[in-house]
Design a protein around this motif. Sequence first.
Motif, short mmCIF file in Angstrom:
data_model
loop_
_atom_site.label_atom_id
_atom_site.label_comp_id
_atom_site.label_asym_id
_atom_site.label_seq_id
_atom_site.Cartn_x
_atom_site.Cartn_y
_atom_site.Cartn_z
N LEU A 75 25.46 35.74 67.58
CA LEU A 75 24.47 34.72 67.20
C LEU A 75 24.52 34.48 65.69
N HIS A 76 24.59 35.54 64.91
CA HIS A 76 24.53 35.41 63.46
C HIS A 76 25.84 34.93 62.85
N THR A 77 26.94 35.12 63.55
CA THR A 77 28.22 34.60 63.04
C THR A 77 28.45 33.16 63.49
N GLY A 78 27.59 32.65 64.37
CA GLY A 78 27.76 31.29 64.87
C GLY A 78 28.63 31.20 66.10
N LEU A 82 22.76 30.78 71.33
CA LEU A 82 21.60 31.45 71.91
C LEU A 82 22.02 32.83 72.43
N ALA A 83 21.05 33.75 72.45
CA ALA A 83 21.29 35.07 73.02
C ALA A 83 20.10 35.44 73.90
N LEU A 84 20.39 35.92 75.10
CA LEU A 84 19.35 36.40 76.00
C LEU A 84 19.39 37.92 75.95
N VAL A 85 18.35 38.52 75.35
CA VAL A 85 18.37 39.96 75.06
C VAL A 85 16.98 40.54 75.26
N PHE A 86 16.90 41.87 75.21
CA PHE A 86 15.62 42.54 75.21
C PHE A 86 14.93 42.33 73.86
N GLU A 87 13.60 42.46 73.87
CA GLU A 87 12.87 42.42 72.61
C GLU A 87 13.46 43.44 71.65
N PRO A 89 13.46 46.20 68.50
CA PRO A 89 12.49 47.16 67.95
C PRO A 89 11.86 46.66 66.66
N ARG A 90 12.63 45.90 65.88
CA ARG A 90 12.13 45.35 64.61
C ARG A 90 12.48 43.87 64.55
N LEU A 91 11.57 43.07 64.01
CA LEU A 91 11.82 41.65 63.88
C LEU A 91 12.82 41.39 62.76
N ASP A 92 13.66 40.41 62.96
CA ASP A 92 14.64 39.98 61.97
C ASP A 92 14.24 38.58 61.51
N GLY A 93 13.99 38.44 60.22
CA GLY A 93 13.52 37.16 59.69
C GLY A 93 14.51 36.03 59.88
N ARG A 94 15.77 36.35 60.19
CA ARG A 94 16.77 35.31 60.39
C ARG A 94 16.70 34.73 61.80
N GLU A 95 15.92 35.37 62.67
CA GLU A 95 15.92 35.00 64.09
C GLU A 95 14.63 34.30 64.50
N GLY A 96 14.80 33.27 65.31
CA GLY A 96 13.68 32.69 66.04
C GLY A 96 13.82 33.14 67.49
N TYR A 207 10.10 43.38 77.23
CA TYR A 207 10.12 41.93 77.30
C TYR A 207 11.53 41.42 77.05
N VAL A 208 11.81 40.24 77.59
CA VAL A 208 13.10 39.59 77.43
C VAL A 208 12.91 38.33 76.59
N ASP A 209 13.75 38.15 75.59
CA ASP A 209 13.65 37.00 74.68
C ASP A 209 14.94 36.18 74.70
N VAL A 210 14.79 34.88 74.52
CA VAL A 210 15.93 34.05 74.17
C VAL A 210 15.84 33.85 72.66
N VAL A 211 16.93 34.15 71.97
CA VAL A 211 16.93 34.23 70.51
C VAL A 211 17.92 33.23 69.94
N TRP A 212 17.58 32.67 68.78
CA TRP A 212 18.49 31.78 68.07
C TRP A 212 18.44 32.09 66.58
N SER A 213 19.39 31.58 65.85
CA SER A 213 19.45 31.79 64.40
C SER A 213 18.69 30.68 63.69
#
Length: 238
Positions: A75-78, A82-87, A89-96, A207-213
Amino acid sequence: RALEPQARQLALQLRELQAHALALTQGLENRLSLAIAPELLSARWTAPLAQLADEHPLLDVEVLVAPQADALAMLHTGRAQLALVFERPRLDGREGFREVGNETLVAVVAPGHALLQQAQAPGGLGEAQLVRSRQIVIAGRDAGVADPRVVFGRHVWHTDSPEAASSLLESGLGWGWLPRSLVQEQLGGGRLCTLPLQSMSNAMTLYVDVVWSKERPLGLGAKHLIEGMAQARTPPGH
């Protein structure tokens, strides 16, 4: 009259091309790549993807399966939008992200494993015994990066495949946390069993999240897929 079916097909293809060209001007991606943690392959993501295919039939879609750490790295390299992953442990400010469901992990072991014998001892089976026993963990390919919430053992074997983890567990080589949906058949057939833990639960719901950069703009297809996954979280009639 003989050419009419082919003519209608060509006209349909032309309309699809025109609609796709318009969508591209409105922000539709040339290709949408979705990275999925292998433990979540049974989650509700295919129906939203089918809906997206109906809306944009000419959109190229790529589904990549990779351990969570690797999926987020893509996700972070482009490499993936989108990534479908588990929540995390720590939030990453680069991720929505958007929460789209949950999955229950269960602590399982082969029927003949020594941990089951220890469960009969005074005090029962708890964290102390898990720490001393070999654990099978699903982790990223680089340096065995694993979710710290599921790592208990001092002696850990890593694999990037839930199926490989299940085979190792069935062979009695350790204990581990696996999605209930993945091991339901093995549990029902007696090839695996849940650990009868006394001082802690033998199930863990994440919880399961869909994540984007946040560092890259979301395309039209990605936005539609995120919304579709969120709507698919609650089954119809509930």
